[in-house]
Design a protein around this motif. Structure first.
Motif, short mmCIF file in Angstrom:
data_model
loop_
_atom_site.label_atom_id
_atom_site.label_comp_id
_atom_site.label_asym_id
_atom_site.label_seq_id
_atom_site.Cartn_x
_atom_site.Cartn_y
_atom_site.Cartn_z
N GLY A 135 1.20 -0.99 0.33
CA GLY A 135 0.12 0.19 -0.23
C GLY A 135 0.61 0.99 0.09
O GLY A 135 0.06 2.18 -0.34
N ASN B 207 0.80 3.21 -2.92
CA ASN B 207 -0.72 3.42 -3.55
C ASN B 207 -1.22 4.58 -2.32
O ASN B 207 -2.18 5.33 -3.06
CB ASN B 207 -2.53 2.83 -2.97
N ARG C 33 -4.81 6.92 -2.66
CA ARG C 33 -5.27 6.73 -1.95
C ARG C 33 -7.60 6.54 -2.17
O ARG C 33 -7.81 5.22 -1.98
CB ARG C 33 -5.94 6.47 -0.93
N TYR D 184 -8.01 3.23 -4.23
CA TYR D 184 -7.75 2.05 -3.24
C TYR D 184 -8.48 1.03 -2.67
O TYR D 184 -8.17 -0.44 -2.92
CB TYR D 184 -6.53 2.31 -2.65
N GLN E 20 -8.47 0.62 3.79
CA GLN E 20 -7.50 -0.36 4.38
C GLN E 20 -8.46 -0.92 5.11
O GLN E 20 -9.75 -2.40 5.25
CB GLN E 20 -6.07 -1.09 4.64
#
Length: 548
Positions: A443, A446, A450, A453, A502
């Motif tokens: 991550g 990225n 975001r 993502y 996430q």
């Protein structure tokens, strides 16, 4: 003469028969090899190639299985669910595979924090690694860096299963080391790890072309690099530019060409500018950063007891690269910013009284600096800061001189970061192998994107599950660790927002577990050392899910 002619023809026929027999041998993918771990509790694939219509026979655990290769020469045998144990032997036609275990197999993927080897965390865990790294029931494969923009590949050359032993452990992923140790203690079953990760890789590189259909931007980017001629020509051109930049750097660096080079022990640096390593003035012209080479020298005193000893030189982390000399002798170099600088000063190089260390720092295009709150010292004995051994601090005053101011170094295209490439070469060949699930630590690359993502990672999870033919395959997503200076409020906010994304992926996808990691970071290191606590957290999460 006729008899001789028939004799020769007969020999040719015999040789052709042997050649055909040789070609008919079964061929196995590199994953199916000595030392492999097969997944317990689920049907297990064993596959390979042979001549079309060839019979393939497998003997395993006193049972026999047969199949016939198809018209393309491909074959697969599905073994019934197995119980944990081993070692076993498997016979596939005339091939004997030895030392096979049955346990739990995990694919570990992502970027550099998944790759980071045990050798990089020895500062913090040296004693534990030295005393507790003999787990031959744990097996490990690290796939090499490969990419392909044309089609999913079927094999990964040059890989083999390694047992976790003191001889092998330093090259294992540090996260894997701590995870597998803890998991084995909980389950007492063998563990197999396939680590297919690449430092700096973005998530889109790990998704198949089919999986990226909702993301036309990335599919179009991938199409640009489908031409091998284009890729090769870009590599050659960029390599030429890079060589030219380095030649110009060397030719323009006065420190390498004066009668007495600047790294020499007897060089007179009395007219150099005093500076602190952590000052920023030397790195700029008052407005913009200065790329190229920067030189630093420092005198230090060595006692009679220390003189002649072998020692360890610690120079924290340096952006971007460096070459280091002690008393005019080259002692080491690192070519990029992230690894800790740990150089050996050989016995006999240090002398009683004044000694000199010289750093030639290279800046390629960013802001050159020495990373704060890292060790900058010379250590005697075993070179372990936590042991309180004899040491010489290298912080404080240094002398500075600019070597060669340069424009930013020409960029290098990271083709392996382009969409689909890593999936085709490093994931597709794994799809026949039966695994428990996936541990994903990625991550950092990225964070600046975001906002997309959640969709990309969700697409990757669905993509892998579809191609493994396991709709509910477990995914363990590791939260990004805390990072960046407290003064960098914008950067820290971006990382915090990414961690929320996430969490959303875990909350909105079945059988996806978020592993807390934000509290284990180090503000000055994108590769935090505490992979032990993290590995134990992953182990606990996996174990809890298995016993539900």
């Amino acid at each position: 003469m006729n008899k001789y002619w028939f004799y020769k023809v007969g020999l040719v026929v015999v040789f052709l028969c042997f050649a055909l027999l040789g070609e008919a041998k079964v061929k196995l993918p590199t994953l199916v090899s000595d030392g492999m771990v097969l997944q317990r509790g689920e049907p297990v694939n064993i596959w390979g190639t042979a001549d079309p219509d060839e019979t393939v026979s497998i003997t395993f655990q006193k049972k026999k299985y047969k199949t016939v290769a198809d018209a393309q020469g491909n074959w697969k045998v599905i073994l019934p669910a197995l119980k944990a144990g081993g070692p076993y032997t498997m016979i596939i036609n005339d091939i004997e595979l030895k030392d096979i275990l049955v346990g739990d197999v995990w694919v570990c993927s992502g970027q550099s924090n998944m790759e980071l080897p045990v050798s990089r965390v020895t500062d913090r865990f040296r004693d534990e690694i030295s005393a507790d790294s003999d787990y031959p029931i744990v097996r490990y494969i690290k796939t090499p860096l490969l990419y392909n923009f044309h089609a999913p590949q079927t094999d990964i050359p040059g890989i083999f299963w390694k047992a976790m032993t003191p001889e092998n452990v330093m090259s294992f992923s540090a996260l894997v080391y701590f995870f597998t140790k803890d998991y084995f203690q909980k389950t007492k079953v063998p563990v197999g790890i396939i680590n297919s990760s690449v430092g700096g890789s973005p998530v889109e590189a790990w998704i198949s072309e089919e999986g990226l259909k909702p993301f036309p931007y990335y599919l179009n980017e991938k199409r640009i690099y489908e031409s091998d001629d284009l890729v090769e020509s870009m590599k050659k051109e960029e390599s030429k530019k890079s060589r030219a930049w380095n030649v110009a750097l060397y030719q323009g660096d006065k420190g390498m060409h004066e009668t007495i080079p600047w790294y020499a022990a007897g060089y007179d640096d009395s007219d150099w500018t005093p500076t602190d390593l952590f000052a920023s003035g030397w790195a700029t012209n008052g407005l913009n950063t200065i790329n190229g080479s920067h030189w630093f020298r420092k005198d230090f005193q060595v006692s009679g007891q220390q003189a002649g000893e072998k020692a360890t030189l610690r120079l924290g982390c340096i952006v971007d690269a460096d070459s280091v000399y002690v008393n005019g002798t080259f002692v080491g170099t690192v070519s990029y910013q992230y690894p800790p600088r740990i150089y050996t000063i050989p016995a006999g190089l240090l002398k009683v009284g004044k000694n000199t260390i010289t750093i030639r720092l290279f800046s390629y295009g960013g802001f050159p600096h020495f990373v704060k709150e890292k060790p900058y010292k010379i250590l005697f004995g075993k070179g372990q800061p936590e042991k309180g051994e004899s040491e010489i601090s290298l912080e404080g005053d240094w002398k500075y001189r600019l070597g060669a101011p340069m424009p930013a170094a020409p960029g290098q295209t990271a083709f392996h970061y382009k969409p689909v490439g890593l999936y085709n070469a490093m994931i597709a060949p794994l799809l026949n192998y039966t695994v428990s699930g996936v541990i994903w630590y990625q991550g950092e690359s990225n964070v600046s994107r975001r906002n997309e993502y959640k969709d990309l990672l969700t697409a990757m999870i669905a993509d892998w599950r579809q191609h493994w033919n396991r709709p509910d395959m477990p995914f363990y997503v590791i939260e990004l660790a805390d990072f960046l200076s407290p003064e960098d409020k914008g950067g820290r906010a971006a990382w915090a927002e990414f961690r929320k994304v996430q969490a959303e992926v875990a909350n909105t996808n079945k059988n996806v577990t978020l592993i807390k990691n934000g509290d284990l970071g180090e503000w000055n290191d994108i590769h935090p050392l505490d992979k032990k606590t993290l590995g134990q957290r992953v182990s606990q999460a996996v174990f809890q899910q298995r016993v539900k």
